[in-house]
Design a protein around this motif. Structure first.
Motif, PDB file in Angstrom:
ATOM      1  N   UNK A 318       0.808  -1.221   0.000  1.00  0.00           N
ATOM      2  CA  UNK A 318       0.000   0.000   0.000  1.00  0.00           C
ATOM      3  C   UNK A 318       0.847   1.281   0.000  1.00  0.00           C
ATOM      4  N   UNK A 319       0.300   2.322  -0.625  1.00  0.00           N
ATOM      5  CA  UNK A 319       0.830   3.672  -0.480  1.00  0.00           C
ATOM      6  C   UNK A 319      -0.250   4.517   0.184  1.00  0.00           C
ATOM      7  N   UNK A 320       0.120   5.273   1.205  1.00  0.00           N
ATOM      8  CA  UNK A 320      -0.831   6.134   1.914  1.00  0.00           C
ATOM      9  C   UNK A 320      -0.248   7.533   2.027  1.00  0.00           C
ATOM     10  N   UNK A 321      -1.086   8.527   1.788  1.00  0.00           N
ATOM     11  CA  UNK A 321      -0.668   9.916   1.979  1.00  0.00           C
ATOM     12  C   UNK A 321      -1.807  10.702   2.606  1.00  0.00           C
ATOM     13  N   UNK A 322      -1.456  11.840   3.186  1.00  0.00           N
ATOM     14  CA  UNK A 322      -2.421  12.734   3.817  1.00  0.00           C
ATOM     15  C   UNK A 322      -2.439  14.052   3.037  1.00  0.00           C
ATOM     16  N   UNK A 323      -3.616  14.508   2.634  1.00  0.00           N
ATOM     17  CA  UNK A 323      -3.753  15.765   1.890  1.00  0.00           C
ATOM     18  C   UNK A 323      -4.714  16.704   2.613  1.00  0.00           C
ATOM     19  N   UNK A 324      -4.767  17.956   2.139  1.00  0.00           N
ATOM     20  CA  UNK A 324      -5.685  18.962   2.717  1.00  0.00           C
ATOM     21  C   UNK A 324      -5.534  19.047   4.235  1.00  0.00           C
ATOM     22  N   UNK A 325      -4.295  19.149   4.690  1.00  0.00           N
ATOM     23  CA  UNK A 325      -4.009  19.149   6.131  1.00  0.00           C
ATOM     24  C   UNK A 325      -4.498  20.443   6.769  1.00  0.00           C
ATOM     25  N   UNK A 335      -5.149   6.630  -0.670  1.00  0.00           N
ATOM     26  CA  UNK A 335      -4.295   5.443  -0.840  1.00  0.00           C
ATOM     27  C   UNK A 335      -4.191   5.053  -2.314  1.00  0.00           C
ATOM     28  N   UNK A 336      -3.093   4.419  -2.637  1.00  0.00           N
ATOM     29  CA  UNK A 336      -2.899   3.794  -3.949  1.00  0.00           C
ATOM     30  C   UNK A 336      -2.503   2.348  -3.682  1.00  0.00           C
ATOM     31  N   UNK A 337      -3.265   1.412  -4.270  1.00  0.00           N
ATOM     32  CA  UNK A 337      -3.065   0.020  -3.882  1.00  0.00           C
ATOM     33  C   UNK A 337      -3.724  -0.932  -4.865  1.00  0.00           C
ATOM     34  N   UNK A 338      -3.161  -2.134  -5.046  1.00  0.00           N
ATOM     35  CA  UNK A 338      -3.837  -3.159  -5.847  1.00  0.00           C
ATOM     36  C   UNK A 338      -5.043  -3.774  -5.133  1.00  0.00           C
ATOM     37  N   UNK A 339      -5.293  -3.342  -3.891  1.00  0.00           N
ATOM     38  CA  UNK A 339      -6.469  -3.839  -3.168  1.00  0.00           C
ATOM     39  C   UNK A 339      -7.691  -2.950  -3.366  1.00  0.00           C
ATOM     40  N   UNK A 340      -7.542  -1.800  -4.009  1.00  0.00           N
ATOM     41  CA  UNK A 340      -8.690  -0.913  -4.227  1.00  0.00           C
ATOM     42  C   UNK A 340      -9.653  -1.561  -5.212  1.00  0.00           C
ATOM     43  N   UNK A 341     -10.937  -1.521  -4.886  1.00  0.00           N
ATOM     44  CA  UNK A 341     -11.986  -2.152  -5.689  1.00  0.00           C
ATOM     45  C   UNK A 341     -11.877  -1.763  -7.161  1.00  0.00           C
ATOM     46  N   UNK A 361      -6.816   6.858  -4.282  1.00  0.00           N
ATOM     47  CA  UNK A 361      -8.230   6.716  -3.927  1.00  0.00           C
ATOM     48  C   UNK A 361      -8.534   7.554  -2.698  1.00  0.00           C
ATOM     49  N   UNK A 362      -9.571   8.387  -2.791  1.00  0.00           N
ATOM     50  CA  UNK A 362      -9.970   9.245  -1.675  1.00  0.00           C
ATOM     51  C   UNK A 362     -10.901   8.452  -0.752  1.00  0.00           C
ATOM     52  N   UNK A 363     -10.386   8.092   0.416  1.00  0.00           N
ATOM     53  CA  UNK A 363     -11.121   7.181   1.305  1.00  0.00           C
ATOM     54  C   UNK A 363     -12.324   7.839   1.980  1.00  0.00           C
ATOM     55  N   UNK A 364     -12.273   9.161   2.163  1.00  0.00           N
ATOM     56  CA  UNK A 364     -13.322   9.821   2.925  1.00  0.00           C
ATOM     57  C   UNK A 364     -13.050   9.841   4.416  1.00  0.00           C
ATOM     58  N   UNK A 365     -11.907   9.289   4.832  1.00  0.00           N
ATOM     59  CA  UNK A 365     -11.498   9.304   6.239  1.00  0.00           C
ATOM     60  C   UNK A 365     -10.428  10.364   6.455  1.00  0.00           C
ATOM     61  N   UNK A 366     -10.269  10.779   7.707  1.00  0.00           N
ATOM     62  CA  UNK A 366      -9.232  11.751   8.053  1.00  0.00           C
ATOM     63  C   UNK A 366      -8.330  11.178   9.137  1.00  0.00           C
TER      64      UNK A 366
END
Length: 484
Positions: A318-325, A335-341, A361-366
């Motif tokens: 997985x790759x995870x990043x935080x935006x709009x801090x 996240x960017x991942x081969x597990x994303x639907x 992918x924008x998860x909608x979580x913070x």
């Protein structure tokens, strides 16, 4: 990849695959049973890529039906057995299954109200096997395996489309993180029609581990398994963990091979973590969602103590990043991942809108990442309360209040007051508990910042929840309550 069940039966034919209350099945026996059922599904007319809905609890026949549908190559649409008829009607109209399979053991009152032909699993079992049936030889990464419906903010559920590739990479990430080996045995008590429960079945095939199949959440029976058997891992949500702890016999501990509670679906309060620590029960918090094929991060055993409260570093896959801090150093989790639907059923425009230009992918979580790249979850973006220039994270407030003796459960939401939002708390109390709004307000004043303290405490009889125990916040405003 070669058909997972067939492959596992070749590699470990005598290894225990499934443990029921009164019987065990090896992978060889499981494969034989599933192939017989699959040949009967074939006799009923089900073929590769057919959409087939399954309405089942955690029963043996439901478990077998899931694997048999994969052998035929069908796309399984999982239906939640606790949903009302109106929601089930929407999901069936949206997915248009060729067949609706219903377990004989499930309470099918709601689905029986619908104008759809239902086929009981016992009806399939009564058919003759089809001699022309052959299991599919390979699971292609891009082949659609299943569709799970997940609630959306506009009340129109979304059918999340997951592939075999999604499941494989999800299992690889979890396996690398936890160091899964063939001596592990995973307790499956979460519903098999939700992704956190179903993926344990997939992990069993990929890892070659045993699964204890639990029908319903009987705390006494589950604790007995964890104390007396060789169960090593159990997946739970925070509410279910609290129930299990409350029912644990005094002085008892889980068996010496028990490794962890694998915890998902929301934040856990510090009081529950402390109780687990005192009882010697390791808790590994995780983070994921249906669209990410369950977990994309989870604490491992080495970090569980020093990073308590974290969901750990992202898995290797997985790759995870935080935006709009924002001013609190909290931002949106992407996240960017081969597990994303691979899609949303009949809603591809919505699906594509969830991605950034560079494929995250924008998860909608913070949440936030600390200096060691450990992820900390703060809640859903849509649940945040904006009190002037301050942001309130409801789950933080709720977890503080859960240490109050007498509170059974609590949920904090925002309500408009003038030009800003203020927090109000919905709660249920334990039997014989007596708490007033003044008591709760005074507790908040001593343990929270002033703007975080709920302005009102609304007593309700029961929370609307998903089957996994997650409170449906967007339905609270429709409930009757008493202000205390």
């Amino acid at each position: 990849m070669e058909n997972w069940l067939v492959k596992r039966a070749k590699l470990d034919p005598d290894k225990i695959a499934l443990i029921l209350e009164h019987a065990d099945f090896t992978f060889g026996e499981l494969n034989s049973t599933v192939q017989l059922f699959a040949s009967k599904l074939f006799s009923s007319g089900i073929r590769k890529n057919d959409p087939v809905a399954l309405f089942s609890d955690n029963c043996f026949n439901g478990y077998i039906a899931i694997l048999a549908l994969q052998q035929v190559g069908a796309r399984t649409i999982f239906l939640d057995t606790k949903l009302p008829a109106t929601t089930l009607k929407y999901q069936l109209d949206d997915s248009k299954p060729k067949t609706i399979l219903v377990s004989d053991s499930v309470d099918a009152v709601e689905i029986s109200k619908l104008d759809h032909k239902l086929t009981l699993l016992s009806d399939i079992l009564s058919l003759e096997p089809n001699t022309k049936y052959q299991p599919i030889s390979e699971f292609d990464d891009n082949q659609v395996a299943s569709i799970f419906y997940t609630p959306n903010v506009d009340d129109h559920d979304i059918g999340v489309v997951l592939s075999y590739g999604n499941y494989f990479f999800s299992a690889i990430g979890t396996g690398l993180n936890l160091g899964i080996n063939k001596q592990d045995a995973w307790v499956l008590t979460l519903p098999i029609f939700n992704i956190p429960g179903f993926i344990i079945i997939m992990r069993s095939l990929i890892y070659g581990i045993s699964v204890y199949l639990m029908d319903g959440f009987d705390t006494g029976h589950i604790n007995k398994i964890l104390i007396n058997e060789h169960a090593t891992i159990i997946s739970l949500t925070p509410p279910l963990l609290r129930k299990l702890l409350n029912a644990l016999p005094k002085g008892k501990q889980y068996n010496n091979k028990f490794r962890c509670v694998f915890l998902g679906t929301g934040l856990i309060d510090n009081w529950t973590l402390l109780r687990c620590n005192m009882l010697g029960i390791p808790v590994l918090q995780s983070y994921g969602m249906t669209e990410t094929t369950s977990n994309i991060s989870a604490l491992n055993f080495n970090d569980a103590e020093i990073k308590a409260g974290s969901c750990s570093q992202p898995y290797f896959t997985e790759q995870v990043r935080i935006t709009n801090i924002n001013q609190d150093d909290i931002g949106r989790i992407e996240i960017k991942s081969p597990t994303v639907a691979v899609g949303y059923l009949n809603k591809q425009a919505l699906y594509h809108s969830r991605f950034t230009e560079d494929g995250f992918f924008k998860t909608g979580d913070v949440g936030y990442l600390d200096e060691d790249n450990f992820l900390y979850l703060k809640g859903r973006l849509t649940d945040l309360i904006y009190s002037g220039d301050k942001t309130i994270y409801p789950e933080e407030v709720e977890n503080i209040y859960r240490s109050v003796n007498g509170i059974d459960d609590i949920c904090v939401v925002g309500t408009t007051e003038g030009d800003k939002q203020v927090p109000v708390a919905y709660l249920t109390l334990r039997e014989n508990a007596f708490l007033t709004g003044n008591d709760l307000h005074e507790f908040g004043q001593h343990n929270l910042i002033n703007y975080q303290v709920p302005r009102e405490y609304r007593l309700i009889s029961e929370f609307p929840k998903t089957t996994s125990g997650k409170i449906l916040r967007n339905r609270l405003q429709h409930l009757s309550y008493t202000t205390i």
